[in-house]
Design a protein around this motif. Sequence first.
Motif, short mmCIF file in Angstrom:
data_model
loop_
_atom_site.label_atom_id
_atom_site.label_comp_id
_atom_site.label_asym_id
_atom_site.label_seq_id
_atom_site.Cartn_x
_atom_site.Cartn_y
_atom_site.Cartn_z
N UNK B 46 3.87 -6.92 -11.21
CA UNK B 46 2.44 -7.10 -10.88
C UNK B 46 2.13 -6.48 -9.52
N UNK B 47 3.08 -6.63 -8.59
CA UNK B 47 2.88 -6.08 -7.24
C UNK B 47 2.59 -4.59 -7.28
N UNK B 48 3.30 -3.89 -8.15
CA UNK B 48 3.12 -2.44 -8.26
C UNK B 48 1.68 -2.09 -8.60
N UNK B 49 1.12 -2.83 -9.58
CA UNK B 49 -0.27 -2.56 -9.99
C UNK B 49 -1.24 -2.89 -8.85
N UNK B 50 -0.99 -4.04 -8.22
CA UNK B 50 -1.92 -4.48 -7.16
C UNK B 50 -1.85 -3.52 -5.96
N UNK B 51 -0.62 -3.05 -5.67
CA UNK B 51 -0.45 -2.12 -4.55
C UNK B 51 -1.28 -0.86 -4.76
N UNK B 52 -1.27 -0.37 -6.00
CA UNK B 52 -2.06 0.84 -6.32
C UNK B 52 -3.54 0.56 -6.09
N UNK B 164 3.30 -12.25 -1.68
CA UNK B 164 4.57 -11.55 -1.47
C UNK B 164 5.43 -12.29 -0.44
N UNK B 165 4.76 -12.73 0.61
CA UNK B 165 5.47 -13.41 1.70
C UNK B 165 6.12 -14.69 1.20
N UNK B 166 5.39 -15.42 0.37
CA UNK B 166 5.89 -16.69 -0.15
C UNK B 166 6.76 -16.50 -1.39
N UNK B 167 6.87 -15.25 -1.87
CA UNK B 167 7.58 -14.95 -3.12
C UNK B 167 7.07 -15.83 -4.26
N UNK B 168 5.74 -15.99 -4.30
CA UNK B 168 5.13 -16.97 -5.19
C UNK B 168 4.31 -16.26 -6.26
N UNK B 169 4.87 -16.19 -7.49
CA UNK B 169 4.19 -15.46 -8.57
C UNK B 169 2.85 -16.11 -8.95
N UNK B 170 2.79 -17.44 -9.16
CA UNK B 170 1.50 -18.04 -9.55
C UNK B 170 0.37 -17.73 -8.57
N UNK B 171 0.72 -17.53 -7.31
CA UNK B 171 -0.28 -17.24 -6.29
C UNK B 171 -0.96 -15.88 -6.51
N UNK B 172 -0.22 -14.97 -7.14
CA UNK B 172 -0.75 -13.61 -7.33
C UNK B 172 -1.56 -13.51 -8.64
N UNK B 173 -1.40 -14.52 -9.52
CA UNK B 173 -2.08 -14.47 -10.83
C UNK B 173 -3.61 -14.40 -10.74
N UNK B 174 -4.25 -15.28 -9.92
CA UNK B 174 -5.71 -15.19 -9.85
C UNK B 174 -6.17 -13.81 -9.38
N UNK B 176 -4.59 -10.96 -9.82
CA UNK B 176 -4.39 -10.02 -10.93
C UNK B 176 -5.54 -10.12 -11.94
N UNK B 177 -6.03 -11.34 -12.16
CA UNK B 177 -7.10 -11.55 -13.14
C UNK B 177 -8.44 -11.00 -12.66
N UNK B 178 -8.74 -11.19 -11.37
CA UNK B 178 -10.08 -10.76 -10.91
C UNK B 178 -10.10 -9.31 -10.41
N UNK B 179 -8.90 -8.72 -10.24
CA UNK B 179 -8.83 -7.38 -9.65
C UNK B 179 -9.65 -6.31 -10.42
N UNK B 180 -9.62 -6.27 -11.76
CA UNK B 180 -10.42 -5.25 -12.44
C UNK B 180 -11.92 -5.34 -12.11
N UNK B 181 -12.42 -6.59 -11.97
CA UNK B 181 -13.84 -6.76 -11.64
C UNK B 181 -14.12 -6.30 -10.20
#
Lengths: 59, 374
Positions: B46-52, B164-174, B176-181
């Motif tokens: 997921x990080x790869x997509x968000x980084x882009x 990333x800092x917390x190595x916390x996947x659930x934290x990045x989910x929201x 990832x969901x709103x990023x396209x908008x």
Amino acid sequence: MFSKEKIIVAYTIEKCKACEMERKRNFKQGDYLFAETSKCDSCEGVMQIEKIFGESIEK
Amino acid sequence: MVDFTNIDLDQLFGFSDDSNPLLMLVWILPIIIFIFYGQRIQLQVTSGEIKKAIKKLDAYRIEARTELIDHVKKNMNPSEDPTKKIDRFLDYFTIMPVDMDPAGIVGKVRHTVRAREDYSRNHVKSISPETDELELTKVITLLEIATSLHMIFKIVNHMYLTAKKQNNYPLILPLQMILPFIMEEAEAITKAIPSFRMGQPVGDGIGPMVVGKMMLDTKKEIISFQTVFAEKEFEERKLFLLKAEGPGSTVGRPGDAVEIIVAKNKPDIIIMVDAALKMEGEDSAITAQGFGAAIGGIGTERFQIEEIATKNNIPIFAIVIKQSIKDAITLMSKDISNQAENVRSQIYEMIRDNTKPGQSILLIGVGNTIGVPQ
């Protein structure tokens, strides 16, 4: 297969207030709606900007 | 020499024998890895997509800043380099009022937002005090665009780095969901820059375009800040026309104007013409009619208009021209501009259907009036 790149071109539509003849040209900086621009080629009336819009063309 | 042409795969991996330890390892090892490191692997993907996306957002905000500085240097002729002043403004923030006790919050929000608007105007004017009003409104809008993109980048980057800092996947989910908008909106905001620089009408300007044409050849007056009022007769009815003052980039203050008009001459109905966001699957530039105050923004203007209409028992009718967020803030499309005449005839029909001769109508063209005078 590959979609062509689309660019938006701005156009200005001028309309004669007397004979209603329309003329389409590229948008020029300083154009704004309802501005009186020039004299009509066919009836010597005043041309007024009726519309300014963008149309996409494929490159 | 090993004969590689004669390897028996069945024998090597023991496909015919369930107890082969190599095969068991091939199946069990990924399961163990996914149990203990699954979230981290998902985080990496997921990080790869968000980084882009963050890289794109960074490019958008740099582009907006560069365009703004370039525009100010070319069109305002500042006596000194404006870069420092502009950079300082990009980081300005607005703290919204506390909403634990919501009574009276609209007034507080209006006060905060207007204080910021006044500050922005004075700040931009201080770069070059001789700048005319039209140029000033353009620069203020470009500054708002640059500030918005700067803020979007900072918030998205903060959410990503925290996860990333917390190595916390659930934290990045929201995120990832709103990023396209967010990306759709950021792209639309970036594409709006050339229209505002050149002073071209945008899709949101269809309301002012319709009312602006009706105002031609009438006596106009400034009724509230950056808002124009005119009167006209239509089939023995009185029309009060209202729009933001064009051709600058502004939405005016229709709320204040409605308050003044209603206090002086109470209209029998209010008609509001505005651009509205279309739903997915709907065509752009279609029109729709309805009831209620058609006006976007933070909500303070709508609140003010609704309150006055309710107190005075004035029905509000709305005509909207549907479009996407990109259509609304970029150069007006041909389809939208072609609707102007149709909307005007719908207004006249609405007036005939809902009023009698001798009555009065307040018609408001809502939206940004860049490139649309009156």
